[in-house]
Design a protein around this motif. Structure first.
Motif, PDB file in Angstrom:
ATOM      1  N   TYR A 187       0.813  -1.218   0.000  1.00  0.00           N
ATOM      2  CA  TYR A 187       0.000   0.000   0.000  1.00  0.00           C
ATOM      3  C   TYR A 187       0.849   1.273   0.000  1.00  0.00           C
ATOM      4  O   TYR A 187       0.325   2.376  -0.173  1.00  0.00           O
ATOM      5  CB  TYR A 187      -0.920   0.021   1.229  1.00  0.00           C
ATOM      6  N   VAL A 188       2.168   1.152   0.203  1.00  0.00           N
ATOM      7  CA  VAL A 188       3.032   2.339   0.243  1.00  0.00           C
ATOM      8  C   VAL A 188       3.122   2.966  -1.146  1.00  0.00           C
ATOM      9  O   VAL A 188       3.158   2.267  -2.164  1.00  0.00           O
ATOM     10  CB  VAL A 188       4.434   1.971   0.780  1.00  0.00           C
ATOM     11  N   MET A 189       3.181   4.294  -1.175  1.00  0.00           N
ATOM     12  CA  MET A 189       3.255   5.045  -2.436  1.00  0.00           C
ATOM     13  C   MET A 189       4.423   4.563  -3.284  1.00  0.00           C
ATOM     14  O   MET A 189       5.548   4.398  -2.790  1.00  0.00           O
ATOM     15  CB  MET A 189       3.411   6.542  -2.134  1.00  0.00           C
ATOM     16  N   LEU A 190       4.156   4.313  -4.554  1.00  0.00           N
ATOM     17  CA  LEU A 190       5.180   3.824  -5.471  1.00  0.00           C
ATOM     18  C   LEU A 190       6.344   4.808  -5.506  1.00  0.00           C
ATOM     19  O   LEU A 190       6.173   6.012  -5.686  1.00  0.00           O
ATOM     20  CB  LEU A 190       4.583   3.668  -6.873  1.00  0.00           C
ATOM     21  N   GLY A 191       7.554   4.282  -5.309  1.00  0.00           N
ATOM     22  CA  GLY A 191       8.760   5.101  -5.311  1.00  0.00           C
ATOM     23  C   GLY A 191       9.224   5.535  -3.933  1.00  0.00           C
ATOM     24  O   GLY A 191      10.358   5.984  -3.780  1.00  0.00           O
ATOM     25  N   ASP A 192       8.348   5.411  -2.926  1.00  0.00           N
ATOM     26  CA  ASP A 192       8.734   5.757  -1.555  1.00  0.00           C
ATOM     27  C   ASP A 192       9.453   4.600  -0.881  1.00  0.00           C
ATOM     28  O   ASP A 192       9.131   3.424  -1.121  1.00  0.00           O
ATOM     29  CB  ASP A 192       7.498   6.099  -0.708  1.00  0.00           C
ATOM     30  N   GLN A 193      10.423   4.921  -0.013  1.00  0.00           N
ATOM     31  CA  GLN A 193      11.011   3.913   0.868  1.00  0.00           C
ATOM     32  C   GLN A 193      10.046   3.655   2.025  1.00  0.00           C
ATOM     33  O   GLN A 193       9.247   4.524   2.373  1.00  0.00           O
ATOM     34  CB  GLN A 193      12.335   4.411   1.437  1.00  0.00           C
ATOM     35  N   PRO A 194      10.108   2.482   2.640  1.00  0.00           N
ATOM     36  CA  PRO A 194       9.295   2.250   3.840  1.00  0.00           C
ATOM     37  C   PRO A 194       9.536   3.314   4.901  1.00  0.00           C
ATOM     38  O   PRO A 194       8.614   3.728   5.587  1.00  0.00           O
ATOM     39  CB  PRO A 194       9.743   0.865   4.299  1.00  0.00           C
ATOM     40  N   SER A 195      10.782   3.761   5.017  1.00  0.00           N
ATOM     41  CA  SER A 195      11.106   4.905   5.874  1.00  0.00           C
ATOM     42  C   SER A 195      12.547   5.308   5.617  1.00  0.00           C
ATOM     43  O   SER A 195      13.431   4.456   5.516  1.00  0.00           O
ATOM     44  CB  SER A 195      10.932   4.573   7.359  1.00  0.00           C
ATOM     45  N   SER A 196      12.777   6.605   5.506  1.00  0.00           N
ATOM     46  CA  SER A 196      14.148   7.096   5.383  1.00  0.00           C
ATOM     47  C   SER A 196      14.742   7.397   6.758  1.00  0.00           C
ATOM     48  O   SER A 196      15.903   7.779   6.867  1.00  0.00           O
ATOM     49  CB  SER A 196      14.169   8.364   4.520  1.00  0.00           C
ATOM     50  N   VAL A 197      13.943   7.223   7.798  1.00  0.00           N
ATOM     51  CA  VAL A 197      14.379   7.464   9.181  1.00  0.00           C
ATOM     52  C   VAL A 197      14.450   6.137   9.913  1.00  0.00           C
ATOM     53  O   VAL A 197      13.446   5.423  10.003  1.00  0.00           O
ATOM     54  CB  VAL A 197      13.396   8.404   9.907  1.00  0.00           C
TER      55      VAL A 197
END
Length: 281
Positions: A187-197
């Protein structure tokens, strides 16, 4: 002269009496005077014009409908206007979602993967002094009907961890893990990492760790690590579960469920909540 006048009076009177008698016999006598102009009895028309009655009846019905909708939205199903892109692609800016306020009323609690609306006061935002009560009441009524943006203290996010879960970002493949199990977040936006933090937290009992689906555009639990509340949301601050997209008509649908957490077990490792890394905008 007097005798002639008396005869004239007598003749006129006799003629009038005769005409009156004839009218009564023939039924042609017509009511005269104020009593003849005013209807009497239970069948008389109302003093107020019919147009006024119609508008008054319409107003009463309208107020009753608004009162019913406000009560229904307060206790059962509340429209909620999505104000930002933080939940894309699941929810779009301008979507009006229907929040099921009965979802967690009878002993049930939010589960991993649920999309929830919650009051972030005390966790995501600080308490603010009360404003104009009349303006606040009107805004709350409009927001309850989905006609205005929600309060700045209301948020919509996805539940990633519940009480006792250990949520970590990220494993060697860049995935978030919950209780040691990698989560495939489709469900995460295409191109986004799960988290950069990076973060590593054990969620306290009675609270939730929440994140937006558009990770690069979401201000969520990651932003509040190290602050009062620790980034988690108390369960009793959850308003309800977002179950349907009600508007616009082209997006009528249920909010998609996910099986991303199906393999996640309950965490039994214990420990205390910890956080690493800077805030995430």
């Amino acid at each position: 002269m007097d005798t002639e006048a008396q005869h004239t009076e007598r003749d006129r009177s006799s003629g009038e009496e005769e005409r009156s008698r004839s009218a009564r016999v023939s039924g042609a006598e017509t009511p005269q005077g104020p009593e003849a102009e005013t209807p009497q009895g239970p069948g008389a028309e109302a003093d107020e014009p019919s147009g006024f009655l119609t508008w008054r009846r319409t107003g009463v019905i309208g107020l009753a409908c608004v009162a019913f909708l406000l009560l229904f939205s307060h206790f059962v199903l509340q429209p909620f206007l999505v104000p930002s892109s933080s939940m894309e692609p699941t929810l779009q800016v301008g979507d009006r979602i229907l929040v099921n306020k009965l979802a967690y009323r009878f002993g049930s609690e939010p589960r991993r993967g649920d999309v929830v609306v919650f009051d972030g006061t005390g966790s995501f935002v600080e308490e603010e002094p009360a404003g104009n009560p009349v303006t606040g009441l009107l805004h709350d009524a409009a927001a309850a009907l989905g006609l205005a943006e929600p309060d700045e203290t209301d948020f919509v996010k996805r539940v990633i961890g519940t009480g006792g879960d250990r949520v970590v970002c990220c494993d060697k493949d860049g995935r978030i893990t919950v209780n040691g199990v990698p989560v495939r977040e489709q469900y995460v936006m295409l191109g986004d990492q799960p988290s950069s933090v990076p973060f590593d937290i054990v969620v306290p009992d009675g609270t939730l760790w929440v994140m937006g689906d558009h990770r690069s555009q979401s201000s969520d639990s990651r932003d509040h690590l190290g602050r009062p509340g620790g980034g988690v949301v108390p369960v009793d601050k959850v308003i309800g579960r977002a179950d349907w997209i009600g508007w616009p008509s082209g997006r009528w649908s249920t909010v998609p469920e996910t099986d991303a957490f199906a393999a996640v077990p309950q965490w039994t490792g214990g420990g205390h909540a910890t956080g690493h890394g800077p805030g995430h905008g």
